[in-house]
Design an enzyme around this catalytic site. Structure first.
Site: not given
Ligand code: XIL
Length: 392
Positions: A182, A297
């Site tokens: 990101e 994701e």
């Molecule tokens: C999120 C996790 O799912 C949570 O459990 C944690 O508290 C915070 O991070 N984009 C990303 C991930 O790249 O690392 C994030 O994951 C969700 C958004």
């Protein structure tokens, strides 16, 4: 009862202890049921029986040369045997949702704690899962000490040391690493569309190239991925983000940065409509840079969909199928990872609450691990995808 089945008092104690703390397994020794092995519930190598007969998502994906996997929290896999069993059944890849981020790994500036992440690596190895690292450089999930400790003078030392230590610790075991996550946020106004993170502030835009070069040295075998969100839809803000990402990827490739793939998070909206024409062109442009593409994701937010569960599940399934049928047409798309497997364990429980107070349903399995229409949609998308030549 046959004599050899009678348990001694000691064995009854062990068995009750084992049942309480883990799984007591009666092993038939030479003299009958003498040996009792307590498999702690949290033993990473604990085996799981086959749950369902029809082909799993990982098998359907693998038949087309695609890797399917999911994210999970170590605490959930360790302490929820039903999740662990379904995970092993459905997934060919595991990405720790939390334990490979700075905050859990770095309790203090001079200490690393690999306990949770090592358990995940052992779980993956024990169940023949590919292991994916997420994430070495991000502006979130940083430990509390970070903001008062890291500065312009020592930021490079902290960045290099973290990547060397963490990627080095798992060298040879990682399918891929999200090295930088990101880094683009056009609204921050940086000329390259880069997000104003501490790394950009202290090291300038070259922190990205540096991170990939250190990661490549630390683990020459891992696929090195740039991971990002917000490229899926047609609105102008997505156009700007896709353009900024493409510019970054072109710049990195032109200077020989060891970057192998783009990760597209794909946190989709169940209420968005798109023919994905712009996304399709973007994927082709990324592939033309010689990069693999991973969907990293994937889930479908249903927070603003109807309360009726049947209607909601149909719309979520449609969003999965519409998206995957487009992206899987691009041969460079090698991997599909959902951000979780069961609705009981989705991070959206915390981040996206429904106005009607009902639980969100963004993932392939419901909270009781039953396949939903989303599971069917993903399975159909894999079944109809063009077969890939074998990718890493
Ligand atoms: C999120 C996790 O799912 C949570 O459990 C944690 O508290 C915070 O991070 N984009 C990303 C991930 O790249 O690392 C994030 O994951 C969700 C958004």
């Amino acid at each position: 009862m046959p004599k050899n089945l009678l348990l001694t008092r000691r064995q009854v104690i062990w068995l009750s202890l084992g049942t309480f703390t883990g799984l007591a397994v009666l092993l038939k020794g030479k003299d009958g049921y003498r040996n009792i092995k307590i498999l702690a519930l949290d033993e990473p190598s604990r085996s799981f029986s086959v749950i369902k007969k029809e082909e799993s998502l990982k098998e359907r994906a693998a038949a087309k040369g695609i890797i399917y996997g999911a994210a999970a929290q170590d605490a959930d896999l360790r302490l929820k045997p039903k999740l662990a069993a379904h995970f092993v059944q459905e997934c060919g890849l595991l990405v720790p949702e939390w334990s490979l981020k700075w905050e859990p790994l770095r309790p203090s500036p001079d200490r690393f704690d690999f306990t949770a992440a090592d358990w995940m690596a052992e779980f993956a190895q024990a169940h023949s899962l590919l292991l994916r690292g997420h994430t070495l450089v991000w502006h979130l999930s940083l430990p509390p000490w970070f903001k008062d400790t890291v500065n312009r003078q020592n930021a490079e030392k902290f960045l290099v040391e973290h990547i060397e230590k963490v990627a080095g610790h798992y060298a040879g075991k990682m399918h891929s690493w999200d090295v930088v996550n990101e880094a683009i946020h056009v609204d921050d106004g940086h000329p390259d569309g880069l997000r104003k993170t501490p790394w950009l502030e202290f090291l300038g835009p070259d922190y990205i190239d540096l991170a990939y070069r250190v990661a490549a040295r630390a683990d020459p075998k891992a696929l090195l991925v740039y991971n990002e969100f917000g490229v899926e839809y047609d609105e102008p803000k997505y156009d700007k983000k896709r353009a900024a990402i493409l510019k970054l990827l072109e710049s990195l490739k032109s200077k020989g940065t060891p970057l192998h793939a783009l990760g597209i998070q794909a946190h989709l909206s169940g209420s968005a409509n798109s023919d994905y024409k712009k996304l399709r062109n973007f994927l082709s442009d990324v592939a033309s840079l010689g990069l693999q593409i991973m969907i990293t994701e994937l889930d479908v937010l249903d927070e603003d969909l109807p309360s009726d569960i049947a209607a909601r599940d149909r719309l979520v399934a449609k969003a999965y199928e519409d998206f995957l049928s487009v992206v899987l047409e691009e041969p460079a798309v090698s991997t599909v990872i959902t951000w979780g497997l069961s609705d009981a364990y989705t991070y959206h429980i915390k981040t996206h609450r429904r106005a009607d107070g009902m639980s969100v349903r963004p993932l392939p399995l419901d909270a009781d691990f039953k396949p939903k229409l989303a599971w069917n949609a993903i399975a159909r998308a894999f079944d109809s995808a063009p077969r890939r030549r074998s990718l890493k």
